[in-house]
Design a protein around this motif. Structure first.
Motif, PDB file in Angstrom:
ATOM      1  N   UNK B 178       0.833  -1.200   0.000  1.00  0.00           N
ATOM      2  CA  UNK B 178       0.000   0.000   0.000  1.00  0.00           C
ATOM      3  C   UNK B 178       0.870   1.253   0.000  1.00  0.00           C
ATOM      4  N   UNK B 179       1.945   1.225   0.826  1.00  0.00           N
ATOM      5  CA  UNK B 179       2.836   2.377   0.893  1.00  0.00           C
ATOM      6  C   UNK B 179       3.517   2.640  -0.434  1.00  0.00           C
ATOM      7  N   UNK B 180       3.966   1.548  -1.053  1.00  0.00           N
ATOM      8  CA  UNK B 180       4.653   1.690  -2.341  1.00  0.00           C
ATOM      9  C   UNK B 180       3.708   2.276  -3.393  1.00  0.00           C
ATOM     10  N   UNK B 181       2.486   1.755  -3.411  1.00  0.00           N
ATOM     11  CA  UNK B 181       1.497   2.212  -4.406  1.00  0.00           C
ATOM     12  C   UNK B 181       1.123   3.667  -4.165  1.00  0.00           C
ATOM     13  N   UNK B 182       1.097   4.064  -2.880  1.00  0.00           N
ATOM     14  CA  UNK B 182       0.753   5.439  -2.553  1.00  0.00           C
ATOM     15  C   UNK B 182       1.836   6.387  -3.078  1.00  0.00           C
ATOM     16  N   UNK B 183       3.089   5.987  -2.916  1.00  0.00           N
ATOM     17  CA  UNK B 183       4.194   6.848  -3.328  1.00  0.00           C
ATOM     18  C   UNK B 183       4.381   6.829  -4.838  1.00  0.00           C
ATOM     19  N   UNK B 184       4.265   5.665  -5.440  1.00  0.00           N
ATOM     20  CA  UNK B 184       4.457   5.511  -6.893  1.00  0.00           C
ATOM     21  C   UNK B 184       3.341   4.607  -7.410  1.00  0.00           C
ATOM     22  N   UNK B 185       2.260   5.182  -7.921  1.00  0.00           N
ATOM     23  CA  UNK B 185       1.093   4.350  -8.258  1.00  0.00           C
ATOM     24  C   UNK B 185       1.383   3.214  -9.242  1.00  0.00           C
ATOM     25  N   UNK B 186       2.387   3.372 -10.106  1.00  0.00           N
ATOM     26  CA  UNK B 186       2.589   2.302 -11.098  1.00  0.00           C
ATOM     27  C   UNK B 186       3.727   1.356 -10.709  1.00  0.00           C
TER      28      UNK B 186
END
Lengths: 294, 339
Positions: B178-186
């Motif tokens: 979730x954190x990764x997707x929040x920072x870099x959606x793709x």
């Protein structure tokens, strides 16, 4: 190109994962061809892994560490050989005892030396092997093949396992041949353990062999107690493990990946399948497991 | 003589049992003195796992040194926790601390048998009136290191290696994702698990192989929640010259330059606190959750990794942290999602 790289990496991974199995299977072959069942492989590997990590930590040389592991496997095998060859103990029972002893002794000494019963200090990169053990493992396979199939001593080993009486009639001491084979085999299994602790990882941790000794034994049986087929069987097991790693999180249908547990049982599944299905007429050395009494 | 020799392998086994029985028969002079007595039961990773067992031991050691307590610890080697916990309880230790989620069932049993005894468990939830469960909001910390991983990744692919596929580890994985997707959606997140048995917490060779395969496939940052197996990841990062993220305790020092940060759970502090409570006679059973807001979990920045994290990256992550604390960002919690 990407597919090519993927295959190369898969092959490299297979070789790495197979290395401990190759050493242990060759060690097991030595012993079993001479007529001594060796289910102590697991324990010998564990001991080798511990001694290699501790010796490398002490001497700062992985070569000395590996040598120490070889010697440890050899010395540990003296007990085993004494029980099964001289006294004629049941080989399965004695082998199991050896495994349990190694399982207990390694954390015990680890605790004495390093204050922790579960792991030894981590070795820096310059004290670890990078690729050498893979080549050495293949070298050992070739050497074992030459030794068993091409040399007079190899012939004695084969006879000790098939018709010890005939060997005895020819004036060769069966027990001495078996002693030799078991000790060298133990040393090789020790090397297998060493490749686990100072090549594939950077320290010894408790029970780090995680069944690899038994995998090696299965490979040996699958390879019909012959060096080259046994080595190929090790590579097959290594391959199934390597591909298992790469198949995790693969999506076959829909959005959900295949449950990881299903993929993780692949190596065990292959083992069962191979042993139960494709092994064909595996004929063990005739005198395997029978103590020689004059 | 011969017969005696024939049973000698059996003797080996007996000797072995004596040698490796973890609770040594030594009776420490535990009775007199009126000192606080703490019994610590560690998980399989052991005292030197440079991860959560090590931090728990640190906390107990601090209690020993500052509170003048008597500390005895045992490392479980075969996952058989009941006798270890029972033996501490029978000797009437003031506090028995079980470390690790795998002790939940054992502690449930032992704690109900000794209702007068005070117990604490780290990482697991035991609803027995004399047990304090010390839990951590792993998903919140994992969210932040996920964001760091995504912001630091050049390839757009980051990895996660879990020990076993169990809810606790899923919680890490979900937060991280979730954190990764929040920072870099793709961003793409590759997830692997070491194994299916308890050995997975102690199989660095396998973890290293997993890490190498991830790095080879283009992943450039890997976060691992796999106990002592994590050392395999660090070795792989060092060899491949990529980044890894440590877990549970601050592991930045293990391989400086290659460890981006660590998702720290303040186990040391929590264990020390519970010891202090007991020494003052203020032991409270029940569930204690440590999250981002109270500093129970955090990402570690120190002299070993400050060069790896730029100012703007830290600023962004700090923003996420503030948003999580204020409730603006809801981090998915695997425990809740499941229910």
């Amino acid at each position: 190109m990407e597919v090519f790289m993927w295959i190369v990496q898969l092959m490299a991974s297979t070789c790495r994962v197979s290395t401990p199995l190759l050493f242990a299977a060759m060690g097991g072959m030595m012993s079993e061809r001479s007529g001594v069942v060796n289910i102590a492989l697991e324990g010998l590997m564990l001991l080798g892994a511990f001694v290699a990590a501790a010796a490398t930590d002490f001497t700062h040389s992985p070569v000395l560490g590996a040598f120490a592991a070889f010697m440890a496997g050899l010395i540990f095998s003296i007990f085993y050989a004494f029980f099964v060859i001289e006294i004629g103990s049941d080989q399965i029972v004695a082998g199991t005892a050896m495994n349990m002893l190694a399982l207990g002794l390694t954390p015990f000494f680890s605790k004495i030396l390093y204050g922790s019963s579960t792991s030894t200090p981590s070795l820096p990169i310059e004290f670890r092997f990078q690729y050498a053990p893979v080549w050495i493992a293949f070298g050992v396979v070739v050497l074992c093949w030459v030794w068993i199939v091409k040399t007079p001593f190899g012939l004695w080993v084969q006879f000790a396992g098939e018709h010890p009486e005939a060997l005895d009639c020819a004036g060769v001491c069966v027990k001495r041949v078996r002693w030799m084979a078991v000790l060298v085999g133990g040393g090789l299994a020790g090397l297998g353990g060493a490749s686990l602790s100072i090549f594939l990882s950077s320290s010894f941790s408790r029970n780090m062999t995680a069944g690899r000794g038994f995998m090696a034994l299965a490979a040996l049986i699958f390879g019909k107690w012959k060096p080259i087929p046994a080595a190929l069987a090790c590579l097959l097991f290594g391959f199934s493990d390597a591909i298992q790693i790469r198949l995790q999180s693969v999506v076959l249908w829909g959005n959900e990946p295949v449950p990881v547990q299903f993929i993780q049982i692949l190596p065990y599944f292959v083992t069962i399948l191979v042993l139960a299905g494709f092994v064909g007429q595996a004929r063990a050395p005739q005198a395997l497991g029978i103590p020689f009494v004059k | 003589m011969r017969a005696w020799f024939k049973i000698s392998p059996l003797l080996c086994v007996f000797v072995n049992f004596f040698v490796c029985s973890e609770v040594f028969a030594e009776e420490v002079k535990l009775q007199g003195g009126g000192k606080l007595r703490i019994g610590l039961v560690l998980d399989r990773g052991g005292i030197d796992d440079k991860s959560f067992n090590a931090s728990a031991y640190e906390g107990a050691k601090k209690a020993r040194d500052t509170l003048g307590a008597v500390l005895k610890y045992v490392e479980s080697t075969d996952g058989n926790f009941v006798p270890l916990l029972t033996s501490f309880a029978q000797k009437k230790f003031d506090l028995v601390i079980a470390v690790g989620v795998s002790q939940v069932d054992a502690l449930k049993k032992v704690a109900s048998q000794f209702p007068q005894q005070q117990f604490a468990i780290v990482d697991g939830e035991v609803n027995v009136p004399n047990v304090k469960s010390i839990l951590f909001q792993e998903h919140e910390g994992s969210f932040l290191v996920g964001a760091i991983a995504a912001l630091k990744s050049k390839s757009g692919k980051i990895g996660f290696i879990g020990g076993m596929d169990i809810p606790l580890i899923r919680r890490f994985a979900l937060g991280y994702q979730a954190g990764a997707k929040k920072a870099q959606p793709d961003i793409k997140v590759v997830t692997n698990y070491v194994g299916i048995t308890e050995d997975s917490w102690n199989n660095p060779a396998k973890a290293k192989e997993l890490a190498v395969s991830q790095y080879d496939s283009g992943v450039d940052v890997i976060f691992s929640a796999s106990g002592a197996s994590g050392s395999g990841l660090f070795d792989a990062a060092e060899e491949k010259k990529k980044y890894a993220i440590g877990v549970d305790s601050n592991q930045n020092w293990v391989k400086p330059k290659y460890i981006l940060t660590s998702m720290v759970k303040c186990i040391t502090q929590a264990v020390f606190d519970v010891c202090k409570e007991v020494s003052r006679g203020e032991f409270h059973a029940g569930i204690q959750r440590n999250g981002l807001a109270d500093g129970g979990v955090y990402y570690a920045v120190d002299q070993f990794n400050q060069d790896l994290l730029s100012k703007s990256l830290i600023d962004q992550v700090e923003q996420f942290k503030a948003d999580i604390i204020s409730g603006k960002i809801q981090v998915p919690d695997y425990y809740k999602n499941k229910k």
